[in-house]
Design a protein around this motif. Structure first.
Motif, PDB file in Angstrom:
ATOM      1  N   GLU A  88     -52.046 -28.097  -8.607  1.00  0.00           N
ATOM      2  CA  GLU A  88     -51.141 -29.235  -8.441  1.00  0.00           C
ATOM      3  C   GLU A  88     -50.600 -29.699  -9.789  1.00  0.00           C
ATOM      4  O   GLU A  88     -49.433 -30.046  -9.910  1.00  0.00           O
ATOM      5  CB  GLU A  88     -51.868 -30.373  -7.720  1.00  0.00           C
ATOM      6  N   HIS A  89     -51.434 -29.667 -10.812  1.00  0.00           N
ATOM      7  CA  HIS A  89     -50.996 -30.018 -12.168  1.00  0.00           C
ATOM      8  C   HIS A  89     -49.864 -29.091 -12.601  1.00  0.00           C
ATOM      9  O   HIS A  89     -48.837 -29.541 -13.108  1.00  0.00           O
ATOM     10  CB  HIS A  89     -52.180 -29.938 -13.135  1.00  0.00           C
ATOM     11  N   ALA A  90     -50.047 -27.799 -12.400  1.00  0.00           N
ATOM     12  CA  ALA A  90     -49.017 -26.829 -12.793  1.00  0.00           C
ATOM     13  C   ALA A  90     -47.723 -27.057 -12.014  1.00  0.00           C
ATOM     14  O   ALA A  90     -46.623 -27.021 -12.584  1.00  0.00           O
ATOM     15  CB  ALA A  90     -49.536 -25.409 -12.575  1.00  0.00           C
ATOM     16  N   PRO A 102     -54.996 -34.331 -18.603  1.00  0.00           N
ATOM     17  CA  PRO A 102     -54.899 -33.011 -17.982  1.00  0.00           C
ATOM     18  C   PRO A 102     -56.062 -32.823 -17.008  1.00  0.00           C
ATOM     19  O   PRO A 102     -56.979 -33.651 -16.961  1.00  0.00           O
ATOM     20  CB  PRO A 102     -55.012 -32.063 -19.170  1.00  0.00           C
ATOM     21  N   PRO A 103     -56.058 -31.736 -16.250  1.00  0.00           N
ATOM     22  CA  PRO A 103     -57.196 -31.488 -15.370  1.00  0.00           C
ATOM     23  C   PRO A 103     -58.507 -31.558 -16.153  1.00  0.00           C
ATOM     24  O   PRO A 103     -58.660 -30.919 -17.196  1.00  0.00           O
ATOM     25  CB  PRO A 103     -56.932 -30.069 -14.846  1.00  0.00           C
ATOM     26  N   THR A 104     -59.412 -32.373 -15.625  1.00  0.00           N
ATOM     27  CA  THR A 104     -60.670 -32.645 -16.307  1.00  0.00           C
ATOM     28  C   THR A 104     -61.807 -32.584 -15.307  1.00  0.00           C
ATOM     29  O   THR A 104     -61.770 -33.263 -14.273  1.00  0.00           O
ATOM     30  CB  THR A 104     -60.641 -34.050 -16.958  1.00  0.00           C
ATOM     31  N   ASP A 105     -62.818 -31.780 -15.611  1.00  0.00           N
ATOM     32  CA  ASP A 105     -63.999 -31.681 -14.757  1.00  0.00           C
ATOM     33  C   ASP A 105     -64.910 -32.857 -15.077  1.00  0.00           C
ATOM     34  O   ASP A 105     -65.348 -33.024 -16.216  1.00  0.00           O
ATOM     35  CB  ASP A 105     -64.721 -30.356 -15.041  1.00  0.00           C
ATOM     36  N   VAL A 111     -60.249 -34.057 -11.937  1.00  0.00           N
ATOM     37  CA  VAL A 111     -59.213 -35.085 -11.850  1.00  0.00           C
ATOM     38  C   VAL A 111     -58.123 -34.824 -12.880  1.00  0.00           C
ATOM     39  O   VAL A 111     -58.340 -34.115 -13.863  1.00  0.00           O
ATOM     40  CB  VAL A 111     -59.797 -36.503 -12.061  1.00  0.00           C
ATOM     41  N   ALA A 112     -56.974 -35.409 -12.664  1.00  0.00           N
ATOM     42  CA  ALA A 112     -55.881 -35.449 -13.631  1.00  0.00           C
ATOM     43  C   ALA A 112     -55.110 -36.733 -13.340  1.00  0.00           C
ATOM     44  O   ALA A 112     -55.142 -37.248 -12.221  1.00  0.00           O
ATOM     45  CB  ALA A 112     -54.973 -34.229 -13.511  1.00  0.00           C
ATOM     46  N   VAL A 113     -54.415 -37.267 -14.358  1.00  0.00           N
ATOM     47  CA  VAL A 113     -53.681 -38.521 -14.200  1.00  0.00           C
ATOM     48  C   VAL A 113     -52.251 -38.314 -14.686  1.00  0.00           C
ATOM     49  O   VAL A 113     -52.031 -37.740 -15.755  1.00  0.00           O
ATOM     50  CB  VAL A 113     -54.361 -39.664 -14.988  1.00  0.00           C
ATOM     51  N   PHE A 114     -51.291 -38.813 -13.902  1.00  0.00           N
ATOM     52  CA  PHE A 114     -49.884 -38.712 -14.278  1.00  0.00           C
ATOM     53  C   PHE A 114     -49.181 -40.055 -14.145  1.00  0.00           C
ATOM     54  O   PHE A 114     -49.656 -40.971 -13.473  1.00  0.00           O
ATOM     55  CB  PHE A 114     -49.159 -37.632 -13.469  1.00  0.00           C
ATOM     56  N   ASP A 115     -48.022 -40.137 -14.778  1.00  0.00           N
ATOM     57  CA  ASP A 115     -47.140 -41.306 -14.711  1.00  0.00           C
ATOM     58  C   ASP A 115     -46.185 -41.085 -13.545  1.00  0.00           C
ATOM     59  O   ASP A 115     -45.484 -40.074 -13.499  1.00  0.00           O
ATOM     60  CB  ASP A 115     -46.372 -41.421 -16.027  1.00  0.00           C
ATOM     61  N   GLN A 123     -53.828 -40.895 -10.113  1.00  0.00           N
ATOM     62  CA  GLN A 123     -54.836 -39.843 -10.310  1.00  0.00           C
ATOM     63  C   GLN A 123     -54.819 -38.898  -9.131  1.00  0.00           C
ATOM     64  O   GLN A 123     -54.715 -39.324  -7.983  1.00  0.00           O
ATOM     65  CB  GLN A 123     -56.220 -40.471 -10.435  1.00  0.00           C
ATOM     66  N   ILE A 124     -54.896 -37.608  -9.411  1.00  0.00           N
ATOM     67  CA  ILE A 124     -55.140 -36.631  -8.357  1.00  0.00           C
ATOM     68  C   ILE A 124     -56.576 -36.163  -8.524  1.00  0.00           C
ATOM     69  O   ILE A 124     -57.091 -36.062  -9.649  1.00  0.00           O
ATOM     70  CB  ILE A 124     -54.143 -35.465  -8.375  1.00  0.00           C
TER      71      ILE A 124
END
Length: 128
Positions: A88-90, A102-105, A111-115, A123-124
């Motif tokens: 999903e990040h990509a 960025p994607p973080t374990d 999880v990852a966080v975007f604007d 957060q996803i």
């Protein structure tokens, strides 16, 4: 008891609708004019009868300090479940979405966080 509706405050409902549908992939559910705003909701295409996300105007005076404080601390206003955070990040990064994390374990999940371009951090998350 179940969750049927939740909301995110947005600076501009039409811009938010475009981002949440065209970029994130949600589907418009309700668009009912109410004065200068609308009762504007989106749903997951995977659950069209599931919980709705209200794209709520951010005009209330309490909203700005609340969102500013969350953003300053890097705290997402909402979290969305995905099957695979890296995928999903990509996909989102290719559409120009800016990530603040960025994607973080984190052990039990990735999880990852975007604007969301509408005033919020989102957060996803994919649970392991």
């Amino acid at each position: 008891m179940r969750i049927n509706l939740t909301s995110v405050f947005v600076d501009d409902q039409r811009a938010a609708l475009a981002f949440y549908t065209d970029v994130l992939g949600f589907v418009k559910h309700h668009d009912i004019p109410i004065g200068d705003a609308a009762w504007l909701t989106v749903v997951s295409p995977d659950a069209p009868d599931g919980p709705q996300l209200l794209l709520e105007p951010a005009g209330h005076p309490a909203v700005k300090p609340y969102r500013d404080a969350l953003r300053e601390d890097g705290i997402p206003l909402a979290q969305f479940a995905v099957d695979d955070v890296a995928t999903e990040h990509a996909r989102l990064a290719a559409k120009g979405v800016e990530f603040t994390m960025p994607p973080t374990d984190i052990g039990t999940a990735v999880v990852a966080v975007f604007d969301d371009t509408c005033g919020n951090l989102i957060q996803i998350v994919a649970e392991k």
